[in-house]
Write an enzyme that holds these catalytic residues in place. Structure first.
Site, mmCIF file in Angstrom:
data_model
loop_
_atom_site.group_PDB
_atom_site.id
_atom_site.type_symbol
_atom_site.label_atom_id
_atom_site.label_comp_id
_atom_site.label_asym_id
_atom_site.label_seq_id
_atom_site.Cartn_x
_atom_site.Cartn_y
_atom_site.Cartn_z
ATOM 1 N N CYS A 2 0.620 -1.328 -0.574
ATOM 2 C CA CYS A 2 0.320 -0.073 0.279
ATOM 3 C C CYS A 2 0.834 1.254 0.483
ATOM 4 C CB CYS A 2 -1.114 0.044 1.468
ATOM 5 S SG CYS A 2 -1.903 0.811 0.969
ATOM 6 N N HIS B 150 -3.785 -5.228 0.176
ATOM 7 C CA HIS B 150 -2.936 -6.187 1.448
ATOM 8 C C HIS B 150 -2.640 -7.377 1.310
ATOM 9 C CE1 HIS B 150 -2.487 -1.947 3.942
ATOM 10 N NE2 HIS B 150 -3.556 -1.807 2.749
ATOM 11 N N GLU C 222 -1.458 -9.738 3.109
ATOM 12 C CA GLU C 222 -1.576 -10.860 4.847
ATOM 13 C C GLU C 222 -2.880 -10.818 5.180
ATOM 14 O OE1 GLU C 222 -1.296 -5.778 5.548
ATOM 15 O OE2 GLU C 222 -0.628 -7.101 3.836
#
Length: 567
Positions: free
Chosen positions: A349, A476, A478
């Site tokens: 990001c 993102h 993750e």
């Protein structure tokens, strides 16, 4: 939500911004939740106010009981029948986590609602697990039961009686402590479960299984005849493997909120998943981005030198997402260092945006290049505010949730790591994007935009083709990483940081294969890891969990998030 107060903001597929605990549920159970799975006081009160405005209550006085409590029960029953595991039909069991501490005024309506709910559904349909702390006095080493006794008494005074006690303690509960809790809390000793410190969080399901916690729950819910034995062989192998890894891979985490690790919890977990899959022990060096800046060199030279020493000593560098201009210059310097010194880099990001800013300044000689987030009047806006965003309302107005990214370059590291697919779906949370008017200029200078959205105008993935591993993503990754399915881009970062990237790019699917740990009789793990073309056997001595301020991946404090509240 402030990361200092709440930890990270976890983002769901449907764009819901929720507490990090929902991320723990998604990771542990490999499920996909929605914003409706996150029940907050604000949502409940808003729904009741909307009903009153529509005239649903026919002018009656709206009260906490029954209107608020009824709304809570209706919400639970509505969500309980929605499948989250990808299978058809309603779930067999719905897990409800009631946060906070017994006696908190904020949770009173929810406790009252659950008390009514348990009475309405009757025995056999409701099981209450009370999570409580059993502290140990260091002076004498005695396990104290008073906090649990008082919390259970408070709970019963509010109309709820626990069926099971989950006792958080540093050590295994002694038998006399269990008997005392059983006597004073009116809970069978067999239903008192110890949640003691373990070497890594993956041991917790095994700990619960060994104490037959699942059997206690099934007995209360009358599900003994239909339940099957839990299949935890792969989970057990992963827990043992994580303990046995000693060959470190050091990742420098350059961010604003390094003082609170929960601010980057999903990033930490994704790094852990990838490092275990690569058979490496994760060491995260926390680097406050402000400490890398020139101002710190003048005001606090020791902090400045320490930060740069950590950065230069890392095998890889990760710059996670964030908002605001504090520490941005330090992040830009970190990206520049990784680019110029061929250090593996992953920017998420904001981490991608600052990499673009550094490229514009250092490679394209656009020294005034900046983001309009940090300098609204910049003459070279290489990162701009998205046209559909709102500049007046902050909450829920970003580009949120799962969005599709299409690969525009077939021979790049990212597409190979994802398994040579044509597109990927990842979760987003941002207001700013790379300026589409400057894309052609960037590409002619050597920056590759390998992934874009469906319009082809919004940049999603950047790479430097000549760099060993320099990747930036607007999304993102993750949030969708799982213990058995590590994120592709995190796997790439870890593999590049320990010399395994070439092998991974040739066969990225091997990271998702079931783990079979081989532990020798002396407890030393010796996997066959090929590094730089040579087989390496790891027989290093186990490292401490915390050394010189460095966080090691198996540190037990990660128990805090999934086990701190009512279930």
């Amino acid at each position: 939500m402030s990361p200092f107060e709440h930890g990270e903001v976890f983002v769901l597929d449907d764009g819901g911004e929720v507490d990090l605990d929902l991320g723990n549920y998604e990771r542990f159970l490999d499920i996909k939740l929605t914003c409706d799975n996150n029940i907050t006081t604000g949502k409940i009160y808003q729904s009741v106010i909307d009903k009153e405005r529509r005239g649903d209550y026919l002018g009656k006085t709206v009260q906490v009981v029954p209107h608020i409590t009824d709304a809570i029960q209706e919400w639970i029953e509505h969500v309980a029948v929605i499948p989250v595991d990808g299978k058809e039909g309603p779930a067999d069991v719905c897990v409800i986590e009631l946060g906070g501490t017994i006696g908190d005024i904020e949770s009173m309506p929810f406790i009252e609602a659950l008390g009514q709910f348990s009475y309405r559904v009757g025995p056999g349909n409701f099981c209450l697990v009370h999570v409580s702390l059993v502290p140990v006095l260091n002076v004498v080493g005695e396990q104290k039961t008073k906090p649990t006794q008082h919390s259970v008494r408070g709970l019963r005074g509010l109309g709820l009686t626990p069926n099971i006690l989950a006792c958080r303690s540093a050590k295994v509960l002694e038998e006399n402590v269990k008997e005392k809790l059983s006597q004073f809390c009116h809970v069978p000793a067999a239903n008192i479960i110890t949640l003691n410190d373990v070497t890594n969080i993956w041991h917790i399901p095994l700990l619960l299984r060994d104490q037959k916690a699942h059997e206690a729950i099934l007995k209360v819910l009358n599900l003994q005849r239909v339940a099957r034995e839990p299949k935890l062989e792969e989970w057990m192998n992963r827990a043992k493997l994580c303990d046995a890894l000693h060959d470190p891979v050091r990742i420098a985490m350059v961010g604003k909120y390094t003082g609170l690790s929960d601010s980057y919890l999903s990033v930490l977990k994704a790094l852990l998943h990838a490092s275990v899959a690569c058979r490496k022990k994760l060491v995260v060096d926390w680097v406050p981005s402000t400490d890398l800046e020139e101002n710190t060199a003048k005001e606090a030279p020791d902090a400045y030198n320490a930060a740069w020493n950590l950065l230069k000593g890392a095998d890889g560098i990760l710059v996670p997402g964030g908002f605001g201009d504090r520490g941005v210059q330090g992040k830009i310097l970190a990206a520049k260092y990784a680019r110029e010194n061929n250090v593996p880099y992953l920017g998420i990001c904001l981490g991608m945006q600052i990499a673009v800013i550094d490229f514009a300044r250092s490679v394209m000689n656009l020294w005034d290049a900046n983001s309009t987030e940090f300098d609204p009047d910049t003459r070279t806006p290489c990162v701009v505010f998205m046209p559909e965003g709102s500049k007046t309302h902050m909450g829920g107005t970003m580009r949120l949730g799962s969005r599709r990214t299409y690969f525009h370059v077939t021979d790049c590291k990212s597409v190979k790591l994802y398994g040579n697919v044509s597109y990927v779906d990842e979760r987003h949370r941002h207001r700013y994007e790379v300026n589409p008017d400057m894309v052609a200029e960037f590409e002619s200078a050597g920056l590759a935009f390998v992934g874009k959205d469906e319009t082809g105008k919004r940049m999603e993935i950047i790479e430097l083709p000549a760099h060993p591993y320099f990747v930036g993503v607007q999304f993102h990754p993750e949030f969708k990483s799982r213990p058995g399915q590590p994120s592709a881009l995190f796997s790439g970062l870890i593999a590049a940081s320990c010399g395994q990237l070439d092998a991974l790019l040739q066969n990225p699917s091997h990271l998702n294969k079931p783990i079979k740990a081989k532990i020798s009789s002396n407890g030393v793990f010796s996997p066959k890891v090929y590094q730089n073309g040579h087989q390496k056997g790891h027989t290093h001595k186990p490292a401490n969990n915390l050394v010189n301020g460095n966080y090691y991946s198996n540190d037990w404090f990660h128990l805090r998030s999934p086990l701190r509240r009512e279930v």
